[in-house]
Design an enzyme around this catalytic site. Sequence first.
Site, mmCIF file in Angstrom:
data_model
loop_
_atom_site.group_PDB
_atom_site.id
_atom_site.type_symbol
_atom_site.label_atom_id
_atom_site.label_comp_id
_atom_site.label_asym_id
_atom_site.label_seq_id
_atom_site.Cartn_x
_atom_site.Cartn_y
_atom_site.Cartn_z
ATOM 1 N N HIS A 18 -6.547 -8.183 -12.559
ATOM 2 C CA HIS A 18 -7.593 -7.223 -12.211
ATOM 3 C C HIS A 18 -8.911 -7.501 -12.918
ATOM 4 O O HIS A 18 -9.975 -7.193 -12.374
ATOM 5 C CB HIS A 18 -7.095 -5.805 -12.481
ATOM 6 C CG HIS A 18 -5.960 -5.415 -11.586
ATOM 7 N ND1 HIS A 18 -5.032 -4.449 -11.910
ATOM 8 C CD2 HIS A 18 -5.582 -5.895 -10.358
ATOM 9 C CE1 HIS A 18 -4.154 -4.344 -10.932
ATOM 10 N NE2 HIS A 18 -4.462 -5.215 -9.989
ATOM 11 N N HIS A 41 -0.481 -8.885 -0.399
ATOM 12 C CA HIS A 41 0.744 -8.199 -0.839
ATOM 13 C C HIS A 41 0.303 -6.942 -1.594
ATOM 14 O O HIS A 41 0.354 -6.876 -2.824
ATOM 15 C CB HIS A 41 1.597 -9.106 -1.723
ATOM 16 C CG HIS A 41 2.084 -10.343 -1.021
ATOM 17 N ND1 HIS A 41 1.271 -11.418 -0.749
ATOM 18 C CD2 HIS A 41 3.300 -10.676 -0.536
ATOM 19 C CE1 HIS A 41 1.969 -12.361 -0.127
ATOM 20 N NE2 HIS A 41 3.198 -11.927 0.017
ATOM 21 N N SER A 102 -4.352 -3.488 -7.128
ATOM 22 C CA SER A 102 -5.489 -4.272 -6.647
ATOM 23 C C SER A 102 -6.248 -3.589 -5.508
ATOM 24 O O SER A 102 -7.483 -3.633 -5.496
ATOM 25 C CB SER A 102 -5.017 -5.659 -6.217
ATOM 26 O OG SER A 102 -4.375 -6.327 -7.276
ATOM 27 N N GLU A 120 1.047 -5.196 3.833
ATOM 28 C CA GLU A 120 2.241 -4.922 3.022
ATOM 29 C C GLU A 120 3.446 -4.903 3.956
ATOM 30 O O GLU A 120 3.415 -4.240 5.002
ATOM 31 C CB GLU A 120 2.097 -3.588 2.290
ATOM 32 C CG GLU A 120 3.331 -3.147 1.529
ATOM 33 C CD GLU A 120 3.806 -4.168 0.509
ATOM 34 O OE1 GLU A 120 5.022 -4.474 0.516
ATOM 35 O OE2 GLU A 120 2.966 -4.658 -0.281
ATOM 36 N N GLY A 146 2.491 -10.896 4.319
ATOM 37 C CA GLY A 146 1.228 -11.412 3.808
ATOM 38 C C GLY A 146 0.939 -12.847 4.202
ATOM 39 O O GLY A 146 -0.219 -13.234 4.399
ATOM 40 N N ASP A 166 -0.716 -12.091 -4.442
ATOM 41 C CA ASP A 166 0.192 -11.856 -5.586
ATOM 42 C C ASP A 166 1.526 -11.329 -5.078
ATOM 43 O O ASP A 166 1.825 -10.151 -5.161
ATOM 44 C CB ASP A 166 -0.441 -10.925 -6.630
ATOM 45 C CG ASP A 166 -0.772 -9.560 -6.068
ATOM 46 O OD1 ASP A 166 -1.049 -9.463 -4.866
ATOM 47 O OD2 ASP A 166 -0.751 -8.579 -6.835
#
Length: 282
Positions: A18, A41, A102, A120, A146, A166
């Site tokens: 982040h 993701h 995120s 997602e 993703g 990620d």
Amino acid sequence: MNYRHAYHAGNIGDVLKHVVLARLIAYLQRKDKAFRILDTHAGIGLYDLNSQEMQKTGEWQLGIGKVLEADIPPQIAELLAPWLTAVRALNDGDALKVYPGSPMVARQLMRKQDRLTLTELHPADFKTLAERFAGDHQVKTIHLDGWLAMGSFLPPKEKRGLVLIDPAFEVTDEFSRMTDAVVKAYRKWPGGTYALWYPMKDVRAIRRMHGDFDEAGLRDVLSLDLNVGKSGPDTRMLGSGMTLINAPFTLAEEMRLVLPWLCDVLHQGPGTSWNVTQLIGE
């Protein structure tokens, strides 16, 4: 390894991810032109630190918790400001009740012209994510793998932006999936910024991915590592890394200031280290 966001929000991996995400957004905002972020993701976007999952691990206390307790030097504070501003905006200052994933970090920092696409695959997580951003015209939520999203939504119509990747690393071939998806996406959109996050538990897989990027002809590839102890395949995660493609020219020097400080603040034992390496030139 299972890295589902709900169990690890705010931990040492999120700190690195982040901080970097917020710096990338700050750089994109140097120009007035709109940009798009694709979070492949996305998870659920916001995490209750009193939830059963978070209470089970308590990892945030050794991540964001330590950062907020630390005496932050002015130069470091300036670089951390976008990220910490997003965190504090959702809490009562430094008194944490929730931690933004995120998607919410990005949403807190976006301007009115910027856009966010969130994908997602996990059904329950997607339901929560979609409800969280319902009615927000700047955010699009999609129930999709993703890796497929990168093939479907790139390049964005804005022609500017970044892709944050990620995954949960629940399957053994996750690095291969990530490599293939990034190479294909890069060929479609070579000017985009790509930010890949991963745990530092399989160094050979990471090196293999970097070698594959070189063989595929990717340019401007930067590697960042932050280790708060020595971790391996059979230990808990004590380090994470990021590979960035087309990162802003300022990012490497910023991370050479931030990562040593984070190493000192977040250390959990022997083996702390940090790394900033330009793997492939422009």
